[in-house]
Design an enzyme around this catalytic site. Sequence first.
Site, PDB file in Angstrom:
ATOM      1  N   ASP A   8       6.044  16.182  26.518  1.00 56.63           N
ATOM      2  CA  ASP A   8       5.238  17.152  25.628  1.00 56.63           C
ATOM      3  C   ASP A   8       6.106  18.594  26.014  1.00 56.63           C
ATOM      4  O   ASP A   8       6.364  18.593  26.822  1.00 56.63           O
ATOM      5  CB  ASP A   8       3.732  17.142  26.059  1.00 56.63           C
ATOM      6  CG  ASP A   8       3.021  17.927  25.504  1.00 56.63           C
ATOM      7  OD1 ASP A   8       2.930  18.217  24.309  1.00 56.63           O
ATOM      8  OD2 ASP A   8       2.434  18.936  26.011  1.00 56.63           O
ATOM      9  N   ASP A  10       4.432  22.037  24.969  1.00 58.41           N
ATOM     10  CA  ASP A  10       3.505  23.161  25.276  1.00 58.41           C
ATOM     11  C   ASP A  10       2.643  22.652  26.329  1.00 58.41           C
ATOM     12  O   ASP A  10       1.967  21.813  26.340  1.00 58.41           O
ATOM     13  CB  ASP A  10       2.558  23.295  24.192  1.00 58.41           C
ATOM     14  CG  ASP A  10       3.272  24.013  23.020  1.00 58.41           C
ATOM     15  OD1 ASP A  10       4.248  24.773  23.325  1.00 58.41           O
ATOM     16  OD2 ASP A  10       2.698  23.906  21.815  1.00 58.41           O
TER      17      ASP A  10
END
Length: 220
Positions: A8, A10
């Site tokens: 991922d 952020d």
Amino acid sequence: MITACLFDLDGVIVDTARFHYKAWRRLAAGLGFGFTEHDNERLKGVSRMRSLDILLETGGMTGRFTDTDKQKMADVKNGWYLEYVAAMTSSDVLPGVTDFIADLRRHGVATALASSSRNAEVILRRTGITALFDAVVDGNDITRAKPDPQVFLTAASRVGAGPGGCVVFEDAEAGVEAAVAAGMRCVGIGSAERLSHADAVLSGLEGVDYEYLKKAIDHE
Ligand code: B16
Ligand code: MG
């Protein structure tokens, strides 16, 4: 066996969650209500338009705006967000990320970015880490955002890995759910209480290497 690690963006690779929060809070202030960090937890990992719906719900404003109004609001928020992102440099990459990914690649593990964000490419360029990933899948490549597993399944297929060989790194509950739905193992980044469905939870990637990862997720 670990054939690929899917990251991922952020909250795992860079701390852009605080920029999203700043921009959403600014939008909420303009609409006349406050938006706390606690409220913001629900926005992590979900799409831009779903984030706006959650924000409006928090302010008691569900159903007050047309789709065109909402699109304009999302565009304004994204403009502010991109202003904050424009100031990012390589020093915004979270501690341990670069060393960990380099170690994975030395061990023949494929690496991919799997983010809900439509701004992933610009963030990778600003921070100079595009080359760390064999594939980049972001919000522009998918039709269903996390908690749907589409982003992780697409990333796995881009690097030629089956779900069972993939390990996902996620900081959002919606992302952990998506990894589990994809049939992948998942390392949560953040609080063990919040990310209770992950196979292991770490506070960050500093000091983590391939051997450490193998031990952390080895339940067999
Ligand atoms: P954008 P991730 C997600 O990225 C963020 O966590 C989430 O807060 C944001 O709403 C979403 O991207 C969409 O971002 O507005 O830039 O397209 O955590 O999946 O890397
Ligand atoms: Mg995240």
